[in-house]
Design a protein around this motif. Structure first.
Motif, PDB file in Angstrom:
ATOM      1  N   SER A  34     -28.282 -25.250  31.939  1.00  0.00           N
ATOM      2  CA  SER A  34     -28.844 -23.981  32.386  1.00  0.00           C
ATOM      3  C   SER A  34     -27.849 -23.132  33.174  1.00  0.00           C
ATOM      4  O   SER A  34     -28.113 -21.966  33.430  1.00  0.00           O
ATOM      5  CB  SER A  34     -30.095 -24.230  33.240  1.00  0.00           C
ATOM      6  OG  SER A  34     -29.736 -24.837  34.458  1.00  0.00           O
ATOM      7  N   SER A  78     -33.999 -19.566  37.524  1.00  0.00           N
ATOM      8  CA  SER A  78     -34.956 -19.989  36.502  1.00  0.00           C
ATOM      9  C   SER A  78     -36.240 -19.172  36.586  1.00  0.00           C
ATOM     10  O   SER A  78     -36.466 -18.417  37.519  1.00  0.00           O
ATOM     11  CB  SER A  78     -35.257 -21.479  36.649  1.00  0.00           C
ATOM     12  OG  SER A  78     -35.834 -21.700  37.909  1.00  0.00           O
ATOM     13  N   SER A  79     -37.086 -19.364  35.584  1.00  0.00           N
ATOM     14  CA  SER A  79     -38.320 -18.596  35.511  1.00  0.00           C
ATOM     15  C   SER A  79     -39.518 -19.518  35.303  1.00  0.00           C
ATOM     16  O   SER A  79     -39.372 -20.676  34.920  1.00  0.00           O
ATOM     17  CB  SER A  79     -38.236 -17.599  34.362  1.00  0.00           C
ATOM     18  OG  SER A  79     -38.111 -18.293  33.145  1.00  0.00           O
ATOM     19  N   SER A  80     -40.681 -19.006  35.509  1.00  0.00           N
ATOM     20  CA  SER A  80     -42.014 -19.602  35.314  1.00  0.00           C
ATOM     21  C   SER A  80     -42.143 -21.003  35.887  1.00  0.00           C
ATOM     22  O   SER A  80     -42.162 -21.196  37.088  1.00  0.00           O
ATOM     23  CB  SER A  80     -42.416 -19.541  33.845  1.00  0.00           C
ATOM     24  OG  SER A  80     -41.659 -20.437  33.070  1.00  0.00           O
ATOM     25  N   GLU A  82     -40.140 -23.799  35.469  1.00  0.00           N
ATOM     26  CA  GLU A  82     -38.932 -24.555  35.785  1.00  0.00           C
ATOM     27  C   GLU A  82     -38.649 -24.700  37.275  1.00  0.00           C
ATOM     28  O   GLU A  82     -38.189 -25.753  37.698  1.00  0.00           O
ATOM     29  CB  GLU A  82     -37.713 -23.935  35.100  1.00  0.00           C
ATOM     30  CG  GLU A  82     -37.582 -24.275  33.661  1.00  0.00           C
ATOM     31  CD  GLU A  82     -36.328 -23.673  33.077  1.00  0.00           C
ATOM     32  OE1 GLU A  82     -35.397 -23.384  33.843  1.00  0.00           O
ATOM     33  OE2 GLU A  82     -36.296 -23.486  31.858  1.00  0.00           O
ATOM     34  N   PRO A  83     -38.881 -23.681  38.090  1.00  0.00           N
ATOM     35  CA  PRO A  83     -38.576 -23.871  39.520  1.00  0.00           C
ATOM     36  C   PRO A  83     -39.345 -25.026  40.149  1.00  0.00           C
ATOM     37  O   PRO A  83     -38.816 -25.705  41.029  1.00  0.00           O
ATOM     38  CB  PRO A  83     -38.971 -22.541  40.170  1.00  0.00           C
ATOM     39  CG  PRO A  83     -38.913 -21.557  39.083  1.00  0.00           C
ATOM     40  CD  PRO A  83     -39.261 -22.293  37.831  1.00  0.00           C
TER      41      PRO A  83
END
Length: 129
Positions: A34, A78-80, A82-83
């Motif tokens: 990533s 990161s988004s949605s 993943e965090p």
């Protein structure tokens, strides 16, 4: 003051730390995948080195620190969902940094317990024969 904390726990705790170390190995490669800002020729060998250090239990606290920092940096990008997964990885890395590698590691072999055998009679006192 006596230190009651076991530096390299064995038994179930040692196996648990071995399990935590090996579970963070795929996370090292996922975080490396990533990180698009870093050259792939650099990030994948570094992820492999961190994974190898974690599996062997060599410099575990340093490897956990570097993986935790990489996960925290990846968390910002990161988004949605993943965090929330990365928060778990950061927490696991913090646990490894605090607890160490456990008894089933190279660190324990290099810096672990030493057994000192004390005899009832010393050579300079002689025996009671």
């Amino acid at each position: 003051m006596t230190n009651y904390v076991c530096r390299y726990p064995d038994g179930a705790a040692g196996l648990g730390l071995l399990f935590v170390r090996t579970c963070h190995v795929p996370a090292a490669f996922a975080i490396a995948a990533s990180a698009v800002a870093v050259d792939p020729h650099v990030r994948y060998p570094l992820a492999g080195l961190i994974a190898l250090l974690l599996v062997l239990g060599l410099a575990t606290r340093l490897a956990a620190l570097s993986l935790g920092v990489a996960a925290a940096v990846a968390m910002a990008a990161s988004s949605s969902i993943e965090p929330w997964l990365l928060v778990g990885h950061v927490g696991g890395c913090a646990g490894l940094m605090l607890l160490g590698a456990g008894a089933y590691s190279v660190d324990a072999r290099l810096h672990g317990r030493r057994v000192i055998h004390l005899h009832a009679t010393t050579p300079d006192r002689g025996a009671d024969d």
